[in-house]
Design an enzyme around this catalytic site. Structure first.
Site, mmCIF file in Angstrom:
data_model
loop_
_atom_site.group_PDB
_atom_site.id
_atom_site.type_symbol
_atom_site.label_atom_id
_atom_site.label_comp_id
_atom_site.label_asym_id
_atom_site.label_seq_id
_atom_site.Cartn_x
_atom_site.Cartn_y
_atom_site.Cartn_z
ATOM 1 N N HIS A 168 -0.892 3.625 4.657
ATOM 2 C CA HIS A 168 -1.539 2.604 5.504
ATOM 3 C C HIS A 168 -0.955 1.218 5.247
ATOM 4 O O HIS A 168 -1.649 0.202 5.333
ATOM 5 C CB HIS A 168 -3.057 2.587 5.288
ATOM 6 C CG HIS A 168 -3.740 3.860 5.660
ATOM 7 N ND1 HIS A 168 -4.096 4.171 6.951
ATOM 8 C CD2 HIS A 168 -4.100 4.926 4.899
ATOM 9 C CE1 HIS A 168 -4.664 5.369 6.978
ATOM 10 N NE2 HIS A 168 -4.670 5.850 5.750
ATOM 11 N N ARG A 184 -3.092 -3.147 -6.711
ATOM 12 C CA ARG A 184 -2.522 -4.069 -5.729
ATOM 13 C C ARG A 184 -2.966 -5.507 -5.949
ATOM 14 O O ARG A 184 -2.181 -6.441 -5.847
ATOM 15 C CB ARG A 184 -2.923 -3.656 -4.303
ATOM 16 C CG ARG A 184 -2.309 -2.384 -3.802
ATOM 17 C CD ARG A 184 -2.668 -2.162 -2.340
ATOM 18 N NE ARG A 184 -2.143 -3.219 -1.510
ATOM 19 C CZ ARG A 184 -2.880 -4.056 -0.781
ATOM 20 N NH1 ARG A 184 -4.193 -3.966 -0.792
ATOM 21 N NH2 ARG A 184 -2.329 -4.992 -0.041
ATOM 22 N N PHE A 197 -3.940 14.743 -2.968
ATOM 23 C CA PHE A 197 -3.451 13.499 -2.369
ATOM 24 C C PHE A 197 -2.005 13.180 -2.750
ATOM 25 O O PHE A 197 -1.171 12.886 -1.885
ATOM 26 C CB PHE A 197 -4.349 12.322 -2.764
ATOM 27 C CG PHE A 197 -5.315 11.899 -1.697
ATOM 28 C CD1 PHE A 197 -4.884 11.630 -0.404
ATOM 29 C CD2 PHE A 197 -6.664 11.751 -1.981
ATOM 30 C CE1 PHE A 197 -5.775 11.239 0.581
ATOM 31 C CE2 PHE A 197 -7.563 11.364 -1.001
ATOM 32 C CZ PHE A 197 -7.112 11.102 0.280
ATOM 33 N N ARG A 209 -9.513 -3.043 10.148
ATOM 34 C CA ARG A 209 -8.060 -2.947 9.974
ATOM 35 C C ARG A 209 -7.588 -1.602 10.517
ATOM 36 O O ARG A 209 -8.093 -0.542 10.126
ATOM 37 C CB ARG A 209 -7.661 -3.079 8.506
ATOM 38 C CG ARG A 209 -6.139 -3.105 8.280
ATOM 39 C CD ARG A 209 -5.797 -3.282 6.810
ATOM 40 N NE ARG A 209 -4.367 -3.483 6.604
ATOM 41 C CZ ARG A 209 -3.486 -2.490 6.406
ATOM 42 N NH1 ARG A 209 -3.893 -1.232 6.389
ATOM 43 N NH2 ARG A 209 -2.204 -2.754 6.223
ATOM 44 N N ARG A 251 0.838 -1.192 0.000
ATOM 45 C CA ARG A 251 0.000 0.000 0.000
ATOM 46 C C ARG A 251 0.877 1.247 0.000
ATOM 47 O O ARG A 251 1.884 1.304 0.698
ATOM 48 C CB ARG A 251 -0.902 0.023 1.241
ATOM 49 C CG ARG A 251 -2.040 -0.992 1.229
ATOM 50 C CD ARG A 251 -2.736 -0.983 2.581
ATOM 51 N NE ARG A 251 -4.000 -1.706 2.578
ATOM 52 C CZ ARG A 251 -4.130 -3.002 2.847
ATOM 53 N NH1 ARG A 251 -3.042 -3.720 3.109
ATOM 54 N NH2 ARG A 251 -5.315 -3.577 2.849
ATOM 55 N N ARG A 280 -11.530 10.329 -3.056
ATOM 56 C CA ARG A 280 -11.115 9.099 -2.375
ATOM 57 C C ARG A 280 -11.799 7.892 -2.994
ATOM 58 O O ARG A 280 -11.193 6.827 -3.158
ATOM 59 C CB ARG A 280 -11.466 9.156 -0.883
ATOM 60 C CG ARG A 280 -10.620 10.064 -0.045
ATOM 61 C CD ARG A 280 -11.045 9.981 1.408
ATOM 62 N NE ARG A 280 -10.488 8.814 2.076
ATOM 63 C CZ ARG A 280 -10.893 8.384 3.274
ATOM 64 N NH1 ARG A 280 -11.880 9.005 3.909
ATOM 65 N NH2 ARG A 280 -10.336 7.332 3.838
ATOM 66 N N ASN A 308 -10.164 7.288 10.128
ATOM 67 C CA ASN A 308 -8.935 7.503 10.885
ATOM 68 C C ASN A 308 -9.266 7.690 12.356
ATOM 69 O O ASN A 308 -10.432 7.802 12.738
ATOM 70 C CB ASN A 308 -8.186 8.738 10.371
ATOM 71 C CG ASN A 308 -7.584 8.539 8.994
ATOM 72 O OD1 ASN A 308 -7.209 7.436 8.628
ATOM 73 N ND2 ASN A 308 -7.498 9.610 8.224
#
Length: 735
Positions: free
Chosen positions: A86, A380, A172, A123, A83, A369, A159
């Site tokens: 995070h 990923r 970002f 997570r 990642r 986002r 968060n």
């Protein structure tokens, strides 16, 4: 049955011909197992590559060894892309329960059906560092929740801080580049204490509120279990009448909000970089299941513009005085993962994952986002990332998506499109649960800009700082001083020294003096002096004091008082705390008067050199003349006591061990009582003798308690004794 009907059955799933989805094989390693290849053939050996050899010569390996090549090739491709942010995280399974329906603001069953229990995966993570960085660095913590609802997956990607650095997702790449290690030398790892980060936030005034939070104790939490979770962005809820409310989501820990002190966090980063993930695992393994209250703040669409800030601005929070939190549910984590990679590492979240009744708003950070998260998972994990077991919904998935790398679903039939001549898998109607947003008009000018309220950046930064307690404010100043001390470009620390005057002049002057910046002489803008509730973490504490899941170190040596040791250990366990025995060695320690033969002593969990006080919430030392004499001669034992005192932790002692505390800390209030009367001073609790009466009150922890357990347990429950800082006592010991 006609051919058409047969095809309809095959595609639509009627009469047992449903689409086949292959679950991951759940395996338990057993001594009865035998090694096989990935294609199921039992391997001849796992220890030797096929090679040409003789009795006196080991020859070359042969590429014809398919078994060896598969093992190496498989190993070479074990890692997936890390990642970007995070990267370092820990996770666990649990359940979400609703105890009050929110049907007045939403028709989403997960928030209206109080008879449901929704499985979840949570997570936690740090933001800046790589997978190999430490848990206890100063950083924002991710708090991402995947709800496996009967209507599909719902992700809250939040968060532990309710606001963010930027207002628009287009920034970002810049904020992440700035906070990551500097590009020329790839340092520092997992830290914002460098030139690029502070240059970025100075040039982005919108970051002001957020970096006040990250310089506070919120950025060094004691545990994932002791921090809040926030959805950060503004979402919407839609009720059955089609009415919209804006909403923010909150998770408030049952254990209260607690943090490290900075020296403690720094030391732990080296002593135990896995501290947070081990803490989460340990709590769940011991049945101390972490719990959070789930709350919502809601604003009717008609009142969107009635505030002096824009409610869609992610750099702003909604003060509870203006918009109270309504707690309607509870989140509990009660099962650890079975395998880290397939679950914690492969879990993937997306802010666009919402179920009917919950929707997006025009929050410019949220909309970006939602694009970024989905795109990241493609990079990923591949296009079929939502078919991985940890990401797969518990409800049926019926669509005409096909193929791609990592495809798991096997779909029978000849139809893979809609509309089709068989009318197979038509879109759902609203009555059947189709996702929908109520229609509303949008009118404006197409431009790269935002509303005027988005341009105010200081009121809430001041509100947050004003709401902190004196110790918390001193920690903020110390954090700025530490961070800017690591900036070697004078332009960076000079400008930031001046910028802090936009928030508080005294803070700016303190930091400027420490980092070598020019001391501002007047405030850039007046501090409005307003405060708000629950911005100080000291206000967010359990309704009743508790020491559940707290780690207590009990230090002993040969000749210790076993009666007291047994009594305290038993009572700690009865209070759901976790006692650990620490001694000069890890082999058996014998109590006073015991025959030193195996089995007559106590087996310590760790020795003094193998552990440090930083890894525990409190320290207790039972009496015993011989034991205390040994500990008095141990520099490490003395350091344990002094370090725990310097880190503001509760410390307890009985009998002769009180002299050890007097020697280590030199508090004049520490006295050796000749009776069973407990004495408390700055979180240090002592008693001459532990009697059965002094153990009363272990359940009812109270500040006014007279027994040793009541007093000591209460000090542990407070987490830190900040009076030591206010009086400057912790600086008197070299910890």
């Amino acid at each position: 049955m006609s051919a058409v009907d047969k095809i309809k059955n095959m595609v639509s799933g009627e009469k047992g011909a449903k689409v086949a989805q292959l679950d991951a094989v759940s395996q338990t390693v057993s001594k009865n197992d035998r090694l096989t290849t990935d294609f199921g053939v039992k391997e001849p050996t796992a220890d030797e590559w096929l090679r040409v050899t003789s009795e006196d010569k080991t020859g070359p390996m042969l590429l014809e060894d398919n078994y060896a090549r598969e093992r190496i090739h498989r190993f070479d491709h074990e890692r997936i892309p890390e990642r970007v942010v995070h990267a370092r995280g820990a996770g666990a399974f649990g359940n979400f329960r609703l105890f009050e329906s929110a049907e007045d603001v939403t028709f989403a069953p997960v928030l209206t059906d109080t008879s449901r229990e929704t499985p979840v995966f949570v997570r936690f993570s740090t933001v800046q560092g790589s997978r190999g960085s430490a848990d206890t660095v100063r950083d924002v913590r991710g708090f991402a929740v995947k709800f496996y609802t009967q209507e599909g997956n719902w992700d809250i990607v939040g968060n532990n801080i309710p606001v963010f650095f930027i207002q628009d997702a287009i920034k970002f790449p810049d904020v992440v580049h700035a906070v990551k290690p500097e590009p020329h030398n790839e340092v520092p790892q997992a830290q914002s204490a460098h030139n690029n980060f502070w240059d970025f936030v100075y040039l982005h005034e919108e970051a002001t509120h957020m970096y006040m939070w990250t310089m506070s104790d919120r950025a060094i939490p004691r545990s994932y279990r002791m921090m809040q979770g926030f959805g950060v962005n503004t979402f919407t809820l839609i009720n059955k009448n089609g009415e919209r409310h804006f909403v923010k989501f909150h998770f408030t820990p049952e254990l209260g909000v607690h943090s490290f002190v900075w020296d403690e966090a720094l030391k732990l980063a080296g002593q135990d970089p896995d501290f947070h993930r081990k803490d989460l695992w340990e709590a769940i393994e011991n049945g101390a299941y972490p719990k959070w209250k789930f709350g919502i703040q809601t604003i009717p669409e008609s009142k969107e513009h009635e505030f002096d800030f824009d409610i869609l601005d992610a750099t702003k929070l909604w003060p509870e005085e203006l918009v109270p939190i309504r707690y309607i549910g509870e989140l509990e984590l009660n099962r650890n993962v079975d395998e880290y990679f397939t679950q914690t590492e492969q879990v993937a979240f997306c802010t666009a994952h919402m179920v009917p009744g919950i929707g997006q708003s025009d929050d410019p950070l949220l909309q970006g986002r939602s694009f970024s998260y989905f795109d990241t998972q493609l990079s990923r994990l591949g296009i079929n990332w939502q078919e991985l077991p940890i990401n797969k919904p518990v409800c049926p998935v019926m669509n005409f998506n096909r193929d791609g790398q990592g495809r798991h679903t096997i779909t029978k039939g000849t139809v893979n499109y809609w509309p089709n001549r068989f009318e197979a898998r038509p879109p759902a109607t609203q009555q059947e649960g189709a996702y929908r947003d109520p229609p509303f008009s949008v009118q404006g000018i197409k431009a790269r800009t935002k509303s005027a309220k988005f341009r105010e950046h200081y009121n809430q930064a001041q509100l947050f700082y004003n709401s902190l307690t004196p110790p918390e404010k001193s920690h903020v100043a110390a954090a700025f001083a530490f961070e800017l001390d690591h900036c070697d470009d004078p332009v960076v620390y000079e400008r930031m020294s001046q910028r802090l005057a936009d928030i508080d002049l005294e803070l700016a002057q303190t930091v400027a003096e420490m980092v070598g910046g020019t001391k501002p002489t007047k405030a850039s803008r007046a501090n409005h002096g307003k405060t708000a509730k629950n911005l100080s973490q000291t206000a967010i504490q359990p309704e009743k004091p508790t020491i559940a899941s707290r780690r207590i170190a009990i230090i002993i040596a040969d000749g210790f008082d076993k009666v007291t040791y047994d009594a305290i250990t038993t009572t700690l366990k009865a209070s759901s705390a976790l006692p650990f025995t620490i001694a000069p060695r890890r082999s058996e320690i014998y109590p006073a008067g015991a025959d030193k033969t195996p089995g007559n002593g106590v087996q310590p969990d760790h020795h003094l050199e193998g552990m440090r006080s930083t890894m525990f919430d409190a320290v207790f030392v039972p009496g015993g003349a011989q034991a205390v004499q040994t500990l008095m001669k141990s520099g490490r034992a003395i350091h344990w006591i002094r370090e725990a005192f310097g880190h503001l932790k509760a410390i307890g002692a009985s009998g002769e061990a009180v002299q050890l505390l007097k020697h280590a800390i030199a508090l004049p209030e520490i006295q050796l009582s000749s009776d069973d009367k407990a004495i408390e001073s700055y979180g240090v609790v002592t008693i001459g003798k532990i009697s059965p009466d002094s153990l009363k009150g272990a359940v009812t922890i109270a500040k006014e308690g007279t027994g040793f357990v009541q007093k000591f347990w209460y000090q542990i429950a407070q987490h830190k004794n900040f009076d030591r800082e206010l009086e400057g006592l912790n600086s008197q010991v070299a910890y």
